[in-house]
Design a protein around this motif. Structure first.
Motif, mmCIF file in Angstrom:
data_model
loop_
_atom_site.group_PDB
_atom_site.id
_atom_site.type_symbol
_atom_site.label_atom_id
_atom_site.label_comp_id
_atom_site.label_asym_id
_atom_site.label_seq_id
_atom_site.Cartn_x
_atom_site.Cartn_y
_atom_site.Cartn_z
ATOM 1 N N LYS A 174 0.811 -1.223 0.000
ATOM 2 C CA LYS A 174 0.000 0.000 0.000
ATOM 3 C C LYS A 174 0.842 1.270 0.000
ATOM 4 O O LYS A 174 0.422 2.314 -0.512
ATOM 5 N N GLU A 175 2.022 1.233 0.599
ATOM 6 C CA GLU A 175 2.854 2.440 0.663
ATOM 7 C C GLU A 175 3.235 2.939 -0.730
ATOM 8 O O GLU A 175 3.382 4.151 -0.944
ATOM 9 N N LEU A 176 3.380 2.032 -1.666
ATOM 10 C CA LEU A 176 3.704 2.436 -3.036
ATOM 11 C C LEU A 176 2.567 3.265 -3.616
ATOM 12 O O LEU A 176 2.797 4.278 -4.292
ATOM 13 N N TRP A 177 1.350 2.856 -3.376
ATOM 14 C CA TRP A 177 0.199 3.593 -3.901
ATOM 15 C C TRP A 177 0.138 5.003 -3.307
ATOM 16 O O TRP A 177 -0.171 5.977 -4.008
ATOM 17 N N ASN A 178 0.475 5.151 -2.054
ATOM 18 C CA ASN A 178 0.500 6.477 -1.437
ATOM 19 C C ASN A 178 1.534 7.374 -2.114
ATOM 20 O O ASN A 178 1.287 8.565 -2.351
ATOM 21 N N ASP A 179 2.698 6.825 -2.425
ATOM 22 C CA ASP A 179 3.739 7.584 -3.127
ATOM 23 C C ASP A 179 3.291 7.987 -4.528
ATOM 24 O O ASP A 179 3.552 9.096 -4.991
ATOM 25 N N ARG A 180 2.633 7.045 -5.191
ATOM 26 C CA ARG A 180 2.195 7.324 -6.578
ATOM 27 C C ARG A 180 1.178 8.459 -6.602
ATOM 28 O O ARG A 180 1.215 9.324 -7.507
ATOM 29 N N CYS A 205 3.573 11.483 -20.888
ATOM 30 C CA CYS A 205 4.056 10.374 -21.716
ATOM 31 C C CYS A 205 5.505 10.617 -22.134
ATOM 32 O O CYS A 205 5.862 11.700 -22.588
ATOM 33 N N GLY A 206 6.339 9.604 -21.951
ATOM 34 C CA GLY A 206 7.755 9.716 -22.281
ATOM 35 C C GLY A 206 8.612 10.101 -21.096
ATOM 36 O O GLY A 206 9.841 10.091 -21.184
ATOM 37 N N GLN A 207 7.985 10.431 -19.965
ATOM 38 C CA GLN A 207 8.729 10.800 -18.772
ATOM 39 C C GLN A 207 8.671 9.697 -17.722
ATOM 40 O O GLN A 207 7.848 8.790 -17.805
ATOM 41 N N ALA A 208 9.544 9.795 -16.722
ATOM 42 C CA ALA A 208 9.638 8.761 -15.683
ATOM 43 C C ALA A 208 9.812 9.398 -14.316
ATOM 44 O O ALA A 208 10.411 10.474 -14.185
ATOM 45 N N LYS A 209 9.285 8.743 -13.303
ATOM 46 C CA LYS A 209 9.431 9.159 -11.911
ATOM 47 C C LYS A 209 9.900 7.948 -11.102
ATOM 48 O O LYS A 209 9.727 6.799 -11.522
#
Length: 320
Positions: free
Chosen positions: A42-48, A56-60
């Protein structure tokens, strides 16, 4: 080897960072995206949600949480609309992800084949984009890149190339049992050498030929090539090349020997000479050897493309 194609669940990869095919909006999409959130927690979803929209074409990048990876790179790759800008955007997606790999000093990264699933890119075009971006990056940086495919059906090299190689293999392949029986006969004959043919061991030792290491370094010098250009093009790790160079009696594997032959763009006779220094040969009793021969005879020295074909045939990949 710096680049490898593997069949695996990307969430199980033990690497510094895995790449996720993210949605542009902070939602959980299908496929790889959904699976990564499920495994990471769940912590990943909070970060997202904190990241918000991704162009589109970018990354985080976020932490890896419950995954084996330290980080997760979330990249938004394009849909396929049969336009040239789709390809440009896909390459930009890979490049954006790789820039984060560099920024966070990651030594290993696992990618899915971006845009090849629900986003509709033809797998051959998607693969060409991935290989081009990976090879450009690896020529400048030391990193281990894995391209992770979940099953064989989700990945195939160019059908035209695959069928061309398959036809060549079928024409050249000789029943292994024929060669095995002939080799047994040869071994039996060697048990009974002709009288008077024996020479002293000391005499034979004086006629030792150059080793694989000596031959490789000589060929590099004759072509005025840089060591780094050769081992990177060979898809061989720098540390392994150093072992070979600094120990003239080092015994590399057959695939490593062939990797250097391809990197030096040797013809078939020169390839046989080089790998022969390490005690290896190319024969028509081995499908692997025939695929190598096909690429050399067609003057195709692209190891990444060769590895696509070898992967399709369930054969060992070229590199360290």
């Amino acid at each position: 080897m710096p680049f490898e194609i593997v069949r695996n669940d990307i969430t199980k990869m033990e690497v510094d960072v895995i790449v996720n095919t993210a949605s542009s909006k902070p939602i959980i999409g299908p496929g790889v995206d959904s699976h990564i959130y499920e495994e990471a927690g769940k912590e990943l979803w909070n970060d997202r949600k904190k990241i918000g929209d991704i162009v589109c074409g970018q990354a985080k990048i976020t932490k890896g949480y419950n995954l084996n990876a330290k980080y997760i790179i979330h990249v938004v790759s394009p849909n396929w609309n049969n336009h040239s800008q789709d390809i440009d955007l896909l390459k930009k997606s890979y490049q954006s992800a790789l820039q984060l790999v560099l920024k966070y000093k990651c030594k290993s990264v696992a990618f899915p084949l971006l845009s090849s699933g629900n986003r509709g890119f033809p797998k051959e075009i998607a693969m060409q984009c991935a290989i081009e971006c990976f090879s450009d990056f690896l020529l400048k940086h030391d990193c281990m890149i894995y391209l992770v495919v979940y099953d064989k059906k989700s990945y195939l090299c160019s059908e035209k190339l695959f069928h061309s190689v398959k036809s060549y293999v079928d024409d050249k392949y000789v029943d292994e049992h024929f060669y095995e029986s002939r080799n047994i006969y040869s071994r039996e004959m060697n048990l009974f050498p002709f009288a008077g043919s024996a020479r002293s061991l000391d005499h034979l030792m004086e006629e030792l030929d150059e080793t694989f290491s000596e031959c490789l370094i000589r060929m590099i010098d004759e072509r005025n090539l840089k060591d780094s250009d050769v081992y990177k093009k060979a898809n061989v790790d720098r540390r392994l090349f150093s072992k070979i160079k600094n120990n003239k009696n080092y015994q590399p594997s057959k695939v490593t020997c062939i990797a250097f032959a391809l990197s030096l763009e040797l013809n078939l006779d020169q390839t046989k000479e080089l790998i022969g220094k390490a005690g290896y040969a190319l024969t028509h009793s081995s499908k692997f050897d025939i695929v190598i021969e096909y690429f050399i005879e067609n003057h195709n020295y692209d190891i990444y493309e060769l590895n696509e074909v070898l992967f399709s045939f369930d054969l060992p990949l070229i590199g360290a």
